[in-house]
Design an enzyme around this catalytic site. Structure first.
Site, PDB file in Angstrom:
ATOM      1  CE  LYS A  37      16.509 -20.126   1.429  1.00  0.00           C
ATOM      2  NZ  LYS A  37      16.097 -21.145   0.441  1.00  0.00           N
ATOM      3  N   GLY A 116      12.881 -24.584   2.818  1.00  0.00           N
ATOM      4  CA  GLY A 116      14.131 -25.288   3.015  1.00  0.00           C
ATOM      5  C   GLY A 116      15.206 -24.799   2.066  1.00  0.00           C
TER       6      GLY A 116
END
Length: 220
Positions: A37, A116
């Protein structure tokens, strides 16, 4: 198998849940997959620094025992658009720290599954978009479609943007964020007919759903 970038039709449509499922599925298939992440807003303060629950879920799914910052190099406290959160923190999101963390992960594990933030066109800075990460790191894109009213428009527009940004849409996953979505089957059939990428699975509503993903089309 190429590394992946997991994007979504919107925020809050289950990218983390699906990313963890992808990582877990690949690991069961014998690949040493790891989730990342790069940018996270909405983090809690801990004695070790800011921590994000999405990044922690990816760490658990990946069985990662290294540094937290390798999985989530850029963390911001407020649950707002990341470029705004970065500005509030007196900084800007740049490619350098993301690239350094990605290089460490890619050297240790394969494939890397990069999650994302928000939808595909949510900016990271005035000059950096999520498409830049996919292009620079050579990531195939997997689109999570939050199955609810309006998903046809959101999914088709996102798929078009991914291709126009010079990235490869390798597959998509239907996530039933609305358990009572009317005419679900017809909407799913419409997306299967119009999205130029294979359906990799349908994820049922609920965090404990155990549907099987078919990731074979991602191997090429």
């Amino acid at each position: 198998m190429k590394p992946l970038f997991v994007t979504g039709t919107d925020t809050g449509i289950g990218k983390t849940h699906v990313s963890c499922r992808i990582v877990s599925t690949l690991r069961r298939e014998g690949l040493d997959a790891v989730g990342m992440k790069p940018v996270a807003s909405g983090c809690r303060a801990t004695p070790e620094g800011l921590r994000n629950e999405d990044a922690e879920a990816l760490i658990a799914a990946s069985r990662w025992t290294g540094a937290y910052e390798t999985i989530n190099p850029l963390a911001f406290a407020d649950p707002i658009a990341p470029h705004i959160a970065a500005a509030d923190a007196g900084t800007a999101i740049t490619l350098a720290p993301i690239g350094a963390a990605y290089a460490l992960l890619a050297a240790a594990r394969a494939p890397v599954v990069v999650e994302g933030v928000g939808g595909w066109l949510a900016p990271l800075s005035d000059t950096l978009m999520q498409a830049d990460l996919a292009r620079v790191f050579g990531l195939d894109v997997v689109l999570v479609v939050g199955m609810r009213l309006g998903c046809l428009n959101h999914a088709l527009l996102t798929a078009r943007a991914i291709v126009e940004d010079g990235c490869r849409l390798a597959g998509w996953i239907a996530n039933r964020v609305d358990a009572d979505m009317p005419r679900f089957d017809e909407n799913l059939a419409t997306l299967r007919a119009r999205l130029a990428a294979p359906l990799l699975g349908v994820v049922a509503h609920g965090a404990d759903a155990t549907d099987t993903l078919d990731l074979a089309p991602l191997r090429r």
